[in-house]
Write a protein that holds these residues in place. Structure first.
Motif: not given
Length: 336
Positions: A162-169, A178-182, A200-202, A206-213
């Motif tokens: 669910r967490a991966k899907a929320q970030i990907a969306t 999206v890799k390495n959520v916890v 996340v690969e964009v 490859t970027l940190p999720v915080y940076e990509a979001v």
């Protein structure tokens, strides 16, 4: 053809098992060359429904399924099994307190732990799906002392997915980018979905999720509460709890445990805590784990933890300690 694996699914007449059994029998968990013997356990009043499930499994004409054994006997279901999917549990009903749910399930999982200890192979791999999954897994392990504690896990892969899907969306990429959520802690509303270490690969980078979001407030607010409350949201919309997504997550969990996960990433599994990250020992707590090809998992160590994360990790740990205390005190006073 390999020797058949003997696989037990409990709550086998229920809606999660209805999706799960096809995926197991089709080879989505143990591979397309692995024959299977399925033992299907449910309570006596569900036997007619279970026989209907068995008819459907036969009608699927799956070549990997060599034998199907429907039963209401734990001895018959667990004897010499290699893997146990403990899906069945007492569901929470309207007006039921969480303590009532804990104590009702404590009796079920004490019985199943004792039966696993007596009848299953000592190498059996056990995943607990029925809620409250973490504490049910702890109880089951407690009453199966001859089976290694690392052989008992509980499902937080659904929360991980669910967490991966929320970030990907949010970013507009595929979920496998999206890799390495916890997921830390309990499979409950106190769980902590954490993307502090996720990438996340964009567009090939490859970027940190915080940076990509680029929206820290969303990551530390609505993202967390959405994942925490997703099961309740599905229940409200469907009038039934998550089944399709839950069965998919169970398959992901056991397939990675069986074959190993990519070594450059981790997955979330609820396992017996060894005190890592200062979390209490003796509870089943969700950690990031790496899984090797020999069916062994290891907690990812030494990730930096912020004060924000530490507070949430300790909150969910406290809930698990309280659940353990409630369940074991009840069982001690109802030892018969």
């Amino acid at each position: 053809m390999a020797t058949p694996l003997k696989v037990c699914v409990t709550g086998a007449a229920g809606q999660i098992a209805y999706s799960l059994l096809y995926q197991i029998g089709h080879g989505d968990v143990f591979g397309k060359e692995q024959p299977l013997i399925l033992t299907l356990l449910d309570i006596t009043p569900m036997m007619n429904a279970l026989h209907g499930v068995v008819m459907e499994l036969h009608d699927c004409a799956m070549t990997l399924v060599k034998e199907i054994v429907p039963t209401d006997s734990e001895e018959e279901a667990f004897r010499d099994i290699d893997v146990a999917f403990l899906v069945g549990s007492m569901p929470r009903r309207e007006g039921m307190l969480r303590k009532d749910l804990l104590t009702a399930n404590a009796k079920i999982f004490r019985s199943q732990g004792l039966s696993l200890d007596k009848f299953a192979k000592k190498t059996v791999k056990v995943v607990v799906v029925g809620n409250p999954a973490n504490t049910n897994a702890m109880i089951c392990s407690h009453f199966a002392p001859s089976i290694p504690k690392e052989n008992f896990t509980a499902l937080t892969r659904l929360d991980h997915n669910r967490a991966k899907a929320q970030i990907a969306t949010r970013i507009g990429v595929r979920s496998d980018a999206v890799k390495n959520v916890v997921i830390w802690g309990n499979h409950s509303s106190t769980q902590f979905p954490d993307v502090s270490h996720a990438t996340v690969e964009v567009e090939g980078k490859t970027l940190p999720v915080y940076e990509a979001v680029k929206d820290d407030a969303w990551i530390e607010g609505d993202f967390i509460t959405t994942v925490q409350g997703r099961g309740a949201a599905v229940l409200k919309a469907r009038k039934l709890s998550s089944a399709m997504s839950a069965s998919k997550a169970v398959c992901d969990h056991v397939r990675d445990w069986w074959f190993g996960a990519p070594q450059d990433e981790w997955v979330s599994m609820a396992v017996m805590s060894d005190g890592s990250y200062g979390m209490p020992e003796g509870v089943v707590y969700s950690f990031p784990v790496r899984v090797s090809a020999d069916c062994k998992w290891a907690i990812v160590k030494d990730l930096p933890i912020s004060d924000f994360a530490r507070e949430k990790m300790e909150k969910t740990a406290k809930e698990l300690e309280e659940e353990k205390k409630t369940a074991l005190e009840f069982l001690a006073s109802n030892s018969s």
